[in-house]
Motif scaffolding. Structure first.
Motif, short mmCIF file in Angstrom:
data_model
loop_
_atom_site.label_atom_id
_atom_site.label_comp_id
_atom_site.label_asym_id
_atom_site.label_seq_id
_atom_site.Cartn_x
_atom_site.Cartn_y
_atom_site.Cartn_z
N ASP A 22 0.70 -1.27 0.13
CA ASP A 22 -0.05 -0.10 -0.11
C ASP A 22 0.82 1.18 0.01
N TYR A 23 0.23 2.31 -0.27
CA TYR A 23 1.13 3.52 -0.79
C TYR A 23 1.68 4.30 0.57
N LEU A 24 1.13 3.74 1.86
CA LEU A 24 1.67 4.38 3.15
C LEU A 24 2.88 3.59 3.53
N TRP A 25 3.05 2.20 3.20
CA TRP A 25 4.00 1.34 3.48
C TRP A 25 5.37 2.06 3.73
N ARG A 26 5.86 2.47 2.62
CA ARG A 26 7.28 3.06 2.55
C ARG A 26 7.53 4.25 3.77
N CYS A 27 6.44 5.05 3.83
CA CYS A 27 6.52 6.03 4.66
C CYS A 27 6.45 5.48 6.08
N HIS A 28 5.84 4.59 6.39
CA HIS A 28 5.75 4.19 7.86
C HIS A 28 6.99 3.38 7.96
N ALA A 29 7.65 3.04 7.11
CA ALA A 29 8.89 2.38 7.33
C ALA A 29 9.99 3.54 7.65
N ALA A 30 9.74 4.83 7.41
CA ALA A 30 10.55 5.77 7.73
C ALA A 30 10.24 6.78 8.43
N VAL A 31 9.42 6.52 9.77
CA VAL A 31 9.06 7.39 10.61
C VAL A 31 10.24 7.58 11.72
N PRO A 32 10.27 8.55 12.37
CA PRO A 32 11.46 8.84 13.17
C PRO A 32 11.55 7.89 14.47
N ARG A 33 12.77 7.72 14.72
CA ARG A 33 12.83 6.75 16.09
C ARG A 33 12.73 7.76 17.34
N THR A 34 12.58 7.23 18.34
CA THR A 34 12.46 7.92 19.65
C THR A 34 13.58 8.85 19.89
N GLY A 35 13.48 10.17 19.96
CA GLY A 35 14.33 11.18 20.45
C GLY A 35 15.04 11.58 19.12
N GLU A 36 14.40 11.47 18.12
CA GLU A 36 15.18 11.80 16.55
C GLU A 36 13.93 12.89 15.96
N ILE A 37 14.70 13.59 15.37
CA ILE A 37 14.05 14.70 14.10
C ILE A 37 14.22 13.89 12.85
N MET A 38 13.17 13.61 12.24
CA MET A 38 13.03 13.27 10.87
C MET A 38 12.54 14.11 9.91
N VAL A 39 13.24 14.28 8.73
CA VAL A 39 12.74 15.27 7.72
C VAL A 39 12.34 14.51 6.55
N TRP A 40 11.10 14.52 5.98
CA TRP A 40 10.76 14.00 4.73
C TRP A 40 10.74 15.06 3.43
N ASN A 41 11.58 14.68 2.58
CA ASN A 41 11.69 15.59 1.44
C ASN A 41 10.63 15.08 0.26
N ARG A 42 9.65 15.65 0.22
CA ARG A 42 8.30 14.88 -0.35
C ARG A 42 7.80 13.92 0.70
N SER A 43 6.84 13.29 0.17
CA SER A 43 6.05 12.21 1.38
C SER A 43 5.00 11.62 0.76
N HIS A 44 4.09 11.09 1.64
CA HIS A 44 2.62 10.28 1.35
C HIS A 44 1.91 11.15 0.56
N TYR A 45 2.16 12.50 0.76
CA TYR A 45 1.47 13.52 -0.26
C TYR A 45 1.48 13.49 -1.46
N GLU A 46 2.61 12.90 -2.04
CA GLU A 46 2.82 12.74 -3.35
C GLU A 46 1.57 11.75 -3.89
N ASP A 47 1.00 10.96 -3.32
CA ASP A 47 0.14 9.89 -3.77
C ASP A 47 -1.25 10.72 -3.62
N VAL A 48 -1.49 12.02 -3.08
CA VAL A 48 -2.70 12.60 -3.47
C VAL A 48 -2.40 13.85 -4.27
N LEU A 49 -1.65 13.87 -4.97
CA LEU A 49 -1.12 14.97 -5.90
C LEU A 49 -0.98 14.31 -7.37
N VAL A 50 0.15 13.66 -7.50
CA VAL A 50 0.66 13.25 -8.82
C VAL A 50 -0.73 12.40 -9.25
N PRO A 51 -1.27 11.07 -8.54
CA PRO A 51 -2.29 10.50 -9.02
C PRO A 51 -3.41 11.30 -9.58
#
Length: 268
Positions: A103-132
């Motif tokens: 599913d389209y969220l699978w790759r995003c859930h695999a890249a969520v931040p770990r405890t104590g971490e800042i995570m930056v997504w350059n583009r994101s799951h929102y590509e899946d409600v824009l491009v399509p």
């Protein structure tokens, strides 16, 4: 009133009402602005240390925007003083064969931040409600389902300790033209240019409409959107840095109490 309020998506939001040339977060001359961005970067580093020390929560920064809107530049400048041990960046490109098998969220859930971490997504799951949407690959009913799924996904993240900050980097078509031309004209930047950028540019109006609907449908209390006027790169960096510092300050981070055994200890 907070300067952020005007740019937080909610109510009768209209993307067209936000001027990409706005610079409400810039004050003073150029040297003062550069100094402030640097000071904010240092403050972010200090907050990241506390986030790591506290060991309970994490922060996710989502960056979306049209080509050349400055996602890479934001990461480069806003986190210029932050330890690479505490910040991770993931760039979401066209899905791989493995990613398309889930599913389209699978790759995003695999890249969520770990405890104590800042995570930056350059583009994101929102590509899946824009491009399509712009390409006509999904219909209106599927688009609405995805909005709901994304809201549920982000609620799950926030309810399990992730603070979500979502920024749409807003530039206008003329600014994009200048930045694309600069890539073509500058030998050291030509690798950044893709002929596909020109094809996407012909669909500018469609993407603006898709952003309008996506931002309005997915800006929630637990994960609001902020539109960042980004024709000025310095303003873009300043506004996002201030938003992150404010967010981390509002989290009221605290380092754990010291081990009582350390009291009076002398290193010899």
């Amino acid at each position: 009133m907070s300067k952020f309020k005007k740019y937080r998506v909610g109510g009768k939001f209209k993307l067209s009402r936000i001027d990409p040339d706005d610079t409400p977060f810039l004050t003073g001359d150029e040297s003062a602005q550069r100094a402030e961005v640097d000071n904010l970067a240092v403050e972010l580093d200090e907050f990241q240390d506390l986030l790591h020390a506290e060991g309970r929560r994490k922060l996710l920064l989502v960056l979306q925007g049209m080509d050349t809107s400055g996602k890479d530049g934001t990461v480069r400048w806003v986190f210029s003083r932050t330890s690479p041990l505490g910040v991770r960046v993931t760039a979401f490109k066209a899905p791989s064969e493995e990613e398309r098998a889930h599913d389209y969220l699978w790759r995003c859930h695999a890249a969520v931040p770990r405890t104590g971490e800042i995570m930056v997504w350059n583009r994101s799951h929102y590509e899946d409600v824009l491009v399509p949407v712009v390409e006509g690959w999904i219909d209106e009913a599927e688009t609405r389902r995805r909005y709901a799924q994304i809201n549920d996904f982000e609620r799950l993240l926030t309810e399990t300790g992730t603070v979500v900050v979502k920024c749409m980097l807003h530039i206008d078509k003329d600014e994009q033209r200048e930045r694309l031309q600069a890539r073509i004209d500058t030998p050291g930047k030509q690798w950044k240019f893709s002929m596909g950028d020109l094809e996407v540019r012909t669909k500018w109006a469609g993407y603006q409409k898709a952003y309008q609907y996506a931002l309005a449908a997915t800006s929630t209390e637990h994960a609001p959107w902020h539109v960042i006027p980004a024709n000025s790169k310095r303003h873009r960096n300043m506004m996002i840095a201030q938003l992150l510092v404010k967010t981390l300050r509002d989290m009221k981070l605290k380092a754990p109490p010291p081990d009582p055994a350390l009291k009076g200890m002398v290193v010899t």
